[in-house]
Design an enzyme around this catalytic site. Structure first.
Site, short mmCIF file in Angstrom:
data_model
loop_
_atom_site.label_atom_id
_atom_site.label_comp_id
_atom_site.label_asym_id
_atom_site.label_seq_id
_atom_site.Cartn_x
_atom_site.Cartn_y
_atom_site.Cartn_z
N CYS A 7 53.13 33.39 -23.66
CA CYS A 7 53.91 32.41 -22.91
C CYS A 7 53.80 31.07 -23.63
O CYS A 7 53.25 31.00 -24.72
CB CYS A 7 53.46 32.32 -21.44
N ASN A 10 49.74 29.64 -22.77
CA ASN A 10 48.65 30.63 -22.70
C ASN A 10 47.56 30.19 -21.73
O ASN A 10 46.38 30.41 -21.97
CB ASN A 10 48.08 30.92 -24.10
N CYS A 12 48.70 30.19 -18.02
CA CYS A 12 49.17 30.69 -16.72
C CYS A 12 49.63 32.14 -16.80
O CYS A 12 48.92 33.05 -16.40
CB CYS A 12 50.31 29.83 -16.18
N ARG A 13 50.83 32.36 -17.33
CA ARG A 13 51.45 33.68 -17.27
C ARG A 13 50.84 34.69 -18.22
O ARG A 13 50.54 35.82 -17.81
CB ARG A 13 52.96 33.57 -17.54
N SER A 14 50.69 34.35 -19.50
CA SER A 14 50.19 35.37 -20.44
C SER A 14 48.74 35.75 -20.18
O SER A 14 48.40 36.93 -20.27
CB SER A 14 50.44 34.96 -21.90
N ASP A 121 57.51 30.13 -14.70
CA ASP A 121 56.26 29.47 -15.09
C ASP A 121 55.66 28.73 -13.90
O ASP A 121 56.23 27.74 -13.44
CB ASP A 121 56.53 28.50 -16.23
#
Length: 161
Positions: A7, A10, A12-14, A121
């Site tokens: 993301c 690196n 939050c999402r990934s 996000d």
């Protein structure tokens, strides 16, 4: 088999996808066959820990992010089998950054679940619940694909068929 989730920062999402996917792989007894990591397309958050919203959401479901810190996608990721982006902007950046360096399948996470939607996000939306649901949806479909590939290649639970 190596999977890298990507993301923008690196944090939050990934890392959420990395931690969720790691748990799914472990639950299926595939942790000896699948290496899992995550990275960013930017260097903005390099070295920072996982966002508190991601940590809190994952803690509620018993998943830890201990020892995870932001890093940027680099040539060390070129040996991945899958490089998985969280949104269309990340996908463009991944393709640009890895052009000519990898034979990995580069795809968006939700594409494995048959969707062309981006994973929003939560840094901007504040909605870690929706991000978690989308991450789980994509990771479940991805782990099923990888499990099939491992079975086709004659590997299961660390043993050859």
């Amino acid at each position: 088999m190596k999977v890298v989730f990507v993301c923008l920062g690196n944090i939050c999402r990934s890392p959420m996808a990395e931690a969720v996917f790691r748990q799914m792989v472990k639950d299926r007894g595939l942790e000896q066959q699948v290496v899992i990591d995550s990275a960013a397309t930017s260097s903005w958050e390099q070295g920072n820990p996982v966002h508190s919203g991601t940590r809190k959401k994952l803690a509620k479901v018993g998943i830890s992010t201990d020892g995870m810190y932001s890093r940027q996608l680099s040539s060390v990721d070129a040996d991945a089998d899958y490089i998985i982006g969280m949104d269309s902007e990340n996908m463009m950046n991944i393709k640009r950054m890895m052009q000519g360096k990898t034979n990995a399948k580069i795809a968006s996470l939700l594409s494995f679940a048959g969707s062309n939607r981006d994973i929003a996000d939560p840094w901007y939306t504040g909605d870690f619940e929706q991000t978690y649901r989308d991450v789980c949806l994509g990771c479940e479909a991805l782990v099923e694909e990888i499990q099939k590939k491992l079975q086709e290649n004659g590997e299961s639970n660390g043993e050859k068929f």
